[in-house]
Design an enzyme around this catalytic site. Structure first.
Site, PDB file in Angstrom:
ATOM      1  N   GLU A  97       0.811  -1.216   0.000  1.00 27.03           N
ATOM      2  CA  GLU A  97       0.000   0.000   0.000  1.00 27.03           C
ATOM      3  C   GLU A  97       0.844   1.265   0.000  1.00 27.03           C
ATOM      4  O   GLU A  97       0.507   2.249  -0.664  1.00 27.03           O
ATOM      5  CB  GLU A  97      -0.907  -0.027   1.234  1.00 27.03           C
ATOM      6  CG  GLU A  97      -1.864   1.124   1.345  1.00 27.03           C
ATOM      7  CD  GLU A  97      -2.648   1.049   2.637  1.00 27.03           C
ATOM      8  OE1 GLU A  97      -3.100   2.097   3.087  1.00 27.03           O
ATOM      9  OE2 GLU A  97      -2.786  -0.065   3.183  1.00 27.03           O
ATOM     10  N   ASP A  98       1.963   1.260   0.747  1.00 25.60           N
ATOM     11  CA  ASP A  98       2.715   2.490   0.986  1.00 25.60           C
ATOM     12  C   ASP A  98       4.084   2.531   0.318  1.00 25.60           C
ATOM     13  O   ASP A  98       4.806   3.517   0.474  1.00 25.60           O
ATOM     14  CB  ASP A  98       2.909   2.690   2.498  1.00 25.60           C
ATOM     15  CG  ASP A  98       1.591   2.890   3.221  1.00 25.60           C
ATOM     16  OD1 ASP A  98       0.627   3.306   2.564  1.00 25.60           O
ATOM     17  OD2 ASP A  98       1.521   2.628   4.429  1.00 25.60           O
TER      18      ASP A  98
END
Length: 749
Positions: A97-98
């Site tokens: 996600e990051d």
């Protein structure tokens, strides 16, 4: 002379749960080995190095390196005695996600099992055209699907949220409140449903601490004082309990604890009492060696103290759906003060605290949703009805409802126990047994007597369903049922029936228009240009197109302009009919500030309940015979319309601030001379016009002013609110949206 006095200071609350600090990779290895879990150190170290490299240079709001968060999550999972795969997911839960890491890279290095689990805990990416509520709802849907395959996904997500809540003080005030509300609405109830009471209690207390810090601080201080004052009485109860159980030759462990802050605060609000009037803030726990000893200990307790009628619960004979088992009884002490005693075995105690985490160990790491798993039957039901709810926001609304059950337990005629939310009816029971049984339900016999379908079920009822092959669900049934499964099945049936009717209407409208152009209906649908329209609209069949016409989501004239050439259109009589001319005089089609995207000249109008402005996020709903009703996305009525996702349609602002829009404002002001004059002068100065004004004064020196003003767009409104709020004597200025007003009632099916 005025006396100088120092106002009393509010108690400063201390966090109910401390955050882990200074966790390093070697701590994970040590905790896994202490819990006798298999460890492949080179493999797990490789996972840690991937996480460390992926998060290199990233920092948390606290200023700590970001890797401290995945390490803390992984350690909490190791502390719950999960295996190294689950701990590895904790280390990698944010990399997809990051960071720039993708699922294929994880699968290549560490295997498809780990990659699938990490993908399951990752959020749905939010694009510029996806609203926040849609992205959030779709994330929860993805979480349910992934958890149905492997419950470690949802456990990692809960532990991730727990550590985020422990370190939430570094976020802004708005973010803390938003995340805390989400925790109370979604994550804490999920932990409860999975039997993880320790994590649930920590999540609720932390959310309470951040949402209502003043109330939390006062409760924390008063509770500490109350515990200190009652310490001697608590010791006497414990000694008396130990002596009575010893005399009965029962080998038991006795402990006591103060109930969770949020649980106590909720009880104070529910009963409308002060903390000084609360006595059962303590819970004594008796741990025995067998189920037989549990009931023997209960007899000893009731012989030693007088039990309160109606406060005994046997969760051993009838366990909760989340596997919780225990005997609960409330008795009256020496001074007439009640206290609670919980009695259970060692195994029941571990399951009560850790829930699915403990069950994981008993099943040797197998947590697939099979028919034999009573503890995750709720998740299987969730998986079933989510497939019937295509709209993610409707799914999220139903999920929130389903997460707050106050269960009742009823029996089938064969003696099987079923649990339902409080308020469930025989119709809910019928749909739980089988969809067709629900569709043809004609009545119910409860505990031997016939009752109306809307009669709420009670604990211990024996339910038998009566059927009629000619009976079908009706719209009224939606007001009878409370369970998501029953609601989704009824709605699916009604939608299918409505779609069939819409196809008939759509066919009639299209045939009529084709006759104007001297075209045959069957041959027209076979034209390449018709098939191209179906492909462009993403429709799988002609029936889907006809149903859109029947529901009013596609205009026949607009469709014909896409299918026929200019010459073919010119042959038909294009003079507007009398109905079109009449409507145009009242609501001109070309004068609307809103366009229905992809639908040409379809009529759209602004809903009267929320009166959206250019700049507001908006959503459209197809009404019956009146065009598209356009609402602001935060309009309270939108929540009701979400039950009909098939009627939602995409809309947008067609032009900027070329008109004037009425907006209702609710203004709270001090009751002092000149306030109204300053208010009206400021509204005029800011290029706005007052259409209506009403002011009322109150006894406490305050006044409420309801004013309807004209503004150009949302930016103009915000400037007006900001400037009015700065005036002397004005306390607050807010936009007023009237729930339940406007065209919603007329739009409802």
């Amino acid at each position: 002379m005025l006396s100088s006095s120092v106002p009393p200071t509010r108690p400063q609350p201390t966090p109910p749960v401390s955050a882990l600090a200074g966790v390093v990779f070697d701590d994970l290895l040590r905790r896994l080995r202490e819990n006798e879990r298999h460890v492949d150190e080179p493999w797990l170290r490789g996972v840690y190095e991937l996480a460390q490299d992926a998060h290199q240079g990233q920092v948390r709001r606290s200023g700590e390196p970001y890797i401290s968060h995945p390490l803390a999550v992984a350690y909490l999972l190791a502390d719950l005695k999960f295996d190294q795969i689950c701990v590895a997911v904790g280390l990698l839960h944010d990399v997809l996600e990051d960071t720039g890491t993708d699922r294929a890279a994880v699968a290549e290095r560490f295997g498809p099992e780990l990659a699938e689990l990490v993908d399951g805990v990752s959020k749905i990416g939010r694009h510029s055209y996806v609203r926040r509520d849609e992205a959030q709802a779709e994330t929860y849907r993805k979480l349910v699907l992934a958890s149905a395959k492997d419950l470690r996904v949802i456990v990692v997500k809960l532990v991730d949220r727990l550590h985020n809540m422990q370190t939430l003080e570094h976020m802004s005030g708005d973010a803390r409140r938003r995340i805390s509300r989400e925790t109370l609405e979604i994550y804490a109830p999920i932990a409860h449903r999975l039997g993880m009471s320790r994590i649930r209690g920590d999540l609720e207390d932390l959310a309470f601490y951040h949402l209502y810090p003043h109330q939390f601080g006062e409760l924390q201080t008063k509770l500490k004082e109350k515990v200190a004052v009652g310490e001697e009485a608590t010791r006497r109860i414990r000694d008396q309990l130990a002596r009575a159980l010893g005399e009965a030759h029962l080998d038991c462990e006795i402990s006591h604890r103060v109930k969770a802050y949020f649980s106590i605060w909720r009880k104070l609000l529910r009963q409308g009492i002060d903390i000084s009037e609360l006595y059962d803030y303590l819970a004594f726990r008796v741990i025995t060696g067998s189920v037989r000893d549990c009931y023997a200990a209960l007899g000893v307790v009731h012989q030693s103290w007088r039990p309160l009628p109606g406060r005994f619960k046997d969760y051993i004979a009838v366990p909760k759906p989340n596997l919780y088992q225990s005997l609960h009884t409330t008795v009256v002490g020496e001074l007439g003060t009640p206290f609670e005693i919980q009695i259970r075995t060692h195994e029941m105690d571990v399951l009560a605290e850790e829930g699915i985490a403990a069950h994981w160990r008993y099943k040797e790491g197998k947590l697939e949703a099979t028919e034999a798993d009573r503890d995750i039957i709720w998740l299987r039901h969730l998986l079933e009805w989510q497939q019937d709810v295509p709209d993610p926001r409707a799914f999220l609304k139903t999920l929130k409802i389903d997460l707050y059950p106050d269960e009742v337990y009823v029996f089938t005629p064969k003696g099987e126990v079923m649990s339902f939310p409080r308020g469930a009816t025989s119709l809910d029971f019928a749909y739980r047994v089988h969809t067709e049984l629900g569709h043809h339900c004609a009545g119910a016999r409860v505990s031997g007597r016939l009752v109306p379908l809307r009669t709420p079920l009670k604990n211990g009822d024996i339910v038998e369903i009566l059927t009629n092959p000619n009976r079908e669900p009706s719209q009224d049934w939606l007001s009878i049922v409370v369970t998501p499964r029953a609601r989704s099945k009824i709605r699916n049936f009604l939608n299918a029936k409505q779609k069939h009717r819409a196809i008939e209407i759509g066919r009639a409208l299209l045939e009529k228009e084709l006759r104007r152009h001297r075209l045959n209906f069957k041959k027209a649908l076979e034209l390449d240009r018709f098939q191209q329209v179906l492909r462009e609209e993403g429709l799988s069949s002609a029936d889907d197109l006809l149903s859109r016409i029947g529901f009013g989501k596609t205009q026949v004239r607009y469709l014909m302009r896409r299918v026929l050439s200019e010459e073919e259109l010119a042959r038909a009589d294009e003079a507007p009919g009398p109905l079109r001319r009449a409507v145009s005089k009242i609501l001109p089609f070309g004068d609307s500030p809103v366009t229905v995207r992809g639908e040409g000249d379809m009529l759209a109008f602004l809903a009267r309940c929320c009166k959206p402005l250019p700049g507001d996020e908006i959503v459209g709903y197809v009404t019956r015979g009146r065009g598209v009703s356009v609402h602001s996305t935060d309009c309270p009525n939108v929540r009701n319309l979400l039950y009909h996702p098939e009627r939602e349609i995409e809309v947008g602002w067609s032009r900027a601030d070329s008109g004037r829009y009425e907006v209702a404002l609710a203004i709270e002001a001090d009751d002092q001379p000149g306030v109204l004059a300053r208010l009206t002068e400021a509204i005029t100065r800011l290029d706005s016009n007052i259409r209506h004004l009403d002011a009322q004064t109150h006894e406490l020196g305050r006044a409420t002013i309801q004013v309807v003003v004209e503004v150009r767009n949302r930016r103009h409104l915000e400037k007006l609110r900001r400037e009015l709020g700065r005036l002397s004597g004005i306390v607050s200025v807010r936009r007023r949206i009237a729930a339940g007003e406007g065209p919603v009632a007329a739009d409802a099916p």
